[in-house]
Scaffold this motif. Structure first.
Motif, PDB file in Angstrom:
ATOM      1  N   SER A  21     -23.784 -28.059  -5.057  1.00 39.18           N
ATOM      2  CA  SER A  21     -22.857 -26.444  -5.745  1.00 39.18           C
ATOM      3  C   SER A  21     -21.694 -27.312  -6.421  1.00 39.18           C
ATOM      4  CB  SER A  21     -23.279 -25.920  -4.576  1.00 39.18           C
ATOM      5  OG  SER A  21     -22.156 -26.093  -3.481  1.00 39.18           O
ATOM      6  N   VAL A  22     -20.812 -27.994  -5.684  1.00 38.00           N
ATOM      7  CA  VAL A  22     -19.953 -28.326  -6.023  1.00 38.00           C
ATOM      8  C   VAL A  22     -20.174 -29.977  -7.455  1.00 38.00           C
ATOM      9  CG1 VAL A  22     -17.424 -29.506  -6.203  1.00 38.00           C
ATOM     10  CG2 VAL A  22     -18.681 -26.873  -4.693  1.00 38.00           C
ATOM     11  N   GLY A  38     -32.748 -34.889  -7.501  1.00 40.52           N
ATOM     12  CA  GLY A  38     -32.199 -33.365  -7.806  1.00 40.52           C
ATOM     13  C   GLY A  38     -30.888 -33.219  -9.306  1.00 40.52           C
ATOM     14  N   ASP A  39     -30.376 -33.800  -8.992  1.00 43.87           N
ATOM     15  CA  ASP A  39     -29.767 -34.185 -10.326  1.00 43.87           C
ATOM     16  C   ASP A  39     -29.836 -33.977 -11.930  1.00 43.87           C
ATOM     17  OD1 ASP A  39     -26.599 -32.518 -10.894  1.00 43.87           O
ATOM     18  OD2 ASP A  39     -26.114 -35.156 -11.334  1.00 43.87           O
ATOM     19  N   MET A  59     -21.737 -22.620   6.029  1.00 45.26           N
ATOM     20  CA  MET A  59     -22.052 -22.125   4.841  1.00 45.26           C
ATOM     21  C   MET A  59     -23.327 -22.041   4.772  1.00 45.26           C
ATOM     22  SD  MET A  59     -18.238 -23.967   2.599  1.00 45.26           S
ATOM     23  CE  MET A  59     -19.051 -22.845   0.686  1.00 45.26           C
ATOM     24  N   VAL A  60     -23.744 -23.331   4.669  1.00 48.85           N
ATOM     25  CA  VAL A  60     -25.271 -23.677   4.439  1.00 48.85           C
ATOM     26  C   VAL A  60     -26.132 -21.647   5.037  1.00 48.85           C
ATOM     27  CG1 VAL A  60     -27.356 -24.511   4.373  1.00 48.85           C
ATOM     28  CG2 VAL A  60     -25.863 -25.847   3.716  1.00 48.85           C
ATOM     29  N   TRP A  61     -25.942 -22.568   6.870  1.00 45.58           N
ATOM     30  CA  TRP A  61     -26.352 -21.175   7.892  1.00 45.58           C
ATOM     31  C   TRP A  61     -25.987 -19.651   7.241  1.00 45.58           C
ATOM     32  CZ3 TRP A  61     -25.959 -24.324  13.030  1.00 45.58           C
ATOM     33  CH2 TRP A  61     -26.698 -24.932  12.843  1.00 45.58           C
ATOM     34  N   SER A  91     -28.057 -23.718  -2.092  1.00 41.67           N
ATOM     35  CA  SER A  91     -28.320 -25.215  -2.215  1.00 41.67           C
ATOM     36  C   SER A  91     -28.886 -25.278  -1.451  1.00 41.67           C
ATOM     37  CB  SER A  91     -27.613 -26.084  -3.009  1.00 41.67           C
ATOM     38  OG  SER A  91     -27.335 -27.505  -3.025  1.00 41.67           O
ATOM     39  N   PRO A  92     -29.525 -26.302  -0.941  1.00 38.20           N
ATOM     40  CA  PRO A  92     -30.244 -26.900   0.281  1.00 38.20           C
ATOM     41  C   PRO A  92     -29.116 -27.999   1.078  1.00 38.20           C
ATOM     42  CG  PRO A  92     -31.600 -27.890  -1.453  1.00 38.20           C
ATOM     43  CD  PRO A  92     -30.690 -26.517  -2.055  1.00 38.20           C
ATOM     44  N   PHE A  93     -28.714 -28.855  -0.134  1.00 37.42           N
ATOM     45  CA  PHE A  93     -27.698 -29.710   0.767  1.00 37.42           C
ATOM     46  C   PHE A  93     -26.168 -28.843   0.356  1.00 37.42           C
ATOM     47  CE2 PHE A  93     -31.066 -32.274  -1.333  1.00 37.42           C
ATOM     48  CZ  PHE A  93     -31.119 -33.211  -0.273  1.00 37.42           C
ATOM     49  N   GLY A  94     -25.948 -27.863   0.239  1.00 36.32           N
ATOM     50  CA  GLY A  94     -24.516 -27.075   0.504  1.00 36.32           C
ATOM     51  C   GLY A  94     -23.831 -27.321  -0.683  1.00 36.32           C
TER      52      GLY A  94
END
Length: 307
Positions: free
Chosen positions: A234-235, A305-306, A219-221, A227-230
């Motif tokens: 994001s969830v 980051g959060d 999903m990241v690719w 989001s860099p952490f996928g």
């Protein structure tokens, strides 16, 4: 050692390592030409009841040497070429030293070069990890090469994340050492063991983690998640990023993998595994520590980051 459950040790059986070579037996036959018959004294041999040698005919030096020989302590594992805990500690320290050298290179070169070394280290480390895992006989050069490449990867990763979240690299190092120390202490106390029930839970959880990692990577690719952490950032579940729960699970799996490593090493020493397999034990510990560090620094980055 092969019974510990860690796939790195699979296919390496040591049960025959302690068995002495079989003594050949020859069928009895009639004495050949020139051999004495039963009951016939051979020329120059002592008579029945006469000792072949006598202590009275030996000098004091010879008696003293014989006394020392018979009172010499039995050979230990190191003298017989068997694996010991000291061997594993020394070789693991060597792997970690090479890993730190590789990490230092990525940390102190130019930023562009560091990113390139991180990619090279990740790909090369993965290839050598597969080679060392399925290789029947351990190769010190390949194992040290794996440690060096992983050092390049970890150094580049730490430099990238530490630039975004200052201090996260040091926190990850401290966290890795803390988890390793606590896991080792619990294992030595006997409170944590790689039981069959725990192994089944580990395999199920590991399979689920791998499925999530593959889906998240795709999903990241493909750009589905920016989001860099996928999905990890994001969830959210109850306001907490999904990556926090996944990260805690992954750290727990890595800690249990350490337990499997300790179990494999303990069994290898007790079964008298050849000394060369201490390199396999060192490789297994290095792989697990690299995995543990990556999961801890990723969890710390998600939490920072959060904020």
């Amino acid at each position: 050692m092969a019974l510990g459950g860690n796939p790195i040790f699979n296919g390496k059986s040591f049960r025959g390592a302690t068995q002495a070579p079989r003594v050949p037996s020859y069928p009895q036959s009639q004495p050949g030409y020139g051999q004495p018959q039963y009951g016939q004294q051979q020329y120059g041999q002592p008579q029945y009841g006469e000792p072949a040698w006598s202590t009275q005919q030996m000098s004091s030096d010879q008696l003293q040497q014989m006394y020392k020989m018979y009172n010499r302590p039995s050979a230990g594992p190191a003298e017989t070429g068997r694996m010991t805990f000291d061997d594993v500690i020394v070789k693991t320290a060597a792997c970690l030293a090479v890993l730190l050298i590789g990490a230092a290179i990525s940390l102190f070169v130019a930023p562009g070069t560091s990113s390139l070394l991180m990619v090279v280290g990740a790909l090369g480390g993965f290839v050598l990890a597969m080679v060392n895992t399925f290789k029947k006989q351990p190769s010190p050069a390949l194992i040290l090469g794996y440690a060096g490449l992983e050092g390049l990867f970890l150094g580049g990763l730490t430099r990238f994340l530490d630039a975004l979240y200052p201090g996260v690299g040091l926190q990850a190092v401290i966290g890795t050492l803390a988890v390793f120390g606590v896991t080792l202490a619990l294992f030595k106390s006997g409170k944590v063991r790689a039981t069959p029930k725990a192994m089944r839970f580990f395999m199920i959880a590991m399979l689920g983690y791998l499925v999530f990692a593959v889906i998240n990577m795709v999903m990241v690719w493909t750009g589905v998640v920016n989001s860099p952490f996928g999905l990890g950032t994001s969830v959210h579940i109850f306001g907490i990023p999904l990556g926090v729960f996944i990260g805690l699970l992954a750290i727990g799996l890595a800690a249990f993998s350490l337990v499997m490593d300790f179990t494999s090493i303990e069994q290898g020493v007790l079964q008298g595994a050849p000394e060369r397999y201490s390199w396999t034990a060192a490789f297994g510990l290095t792989v697990t520590l690299v995995w543990l560090y990556v999961e801890i620094i990723r969890l710390l980055a998600i939490l920072r980051g959060d904020d």
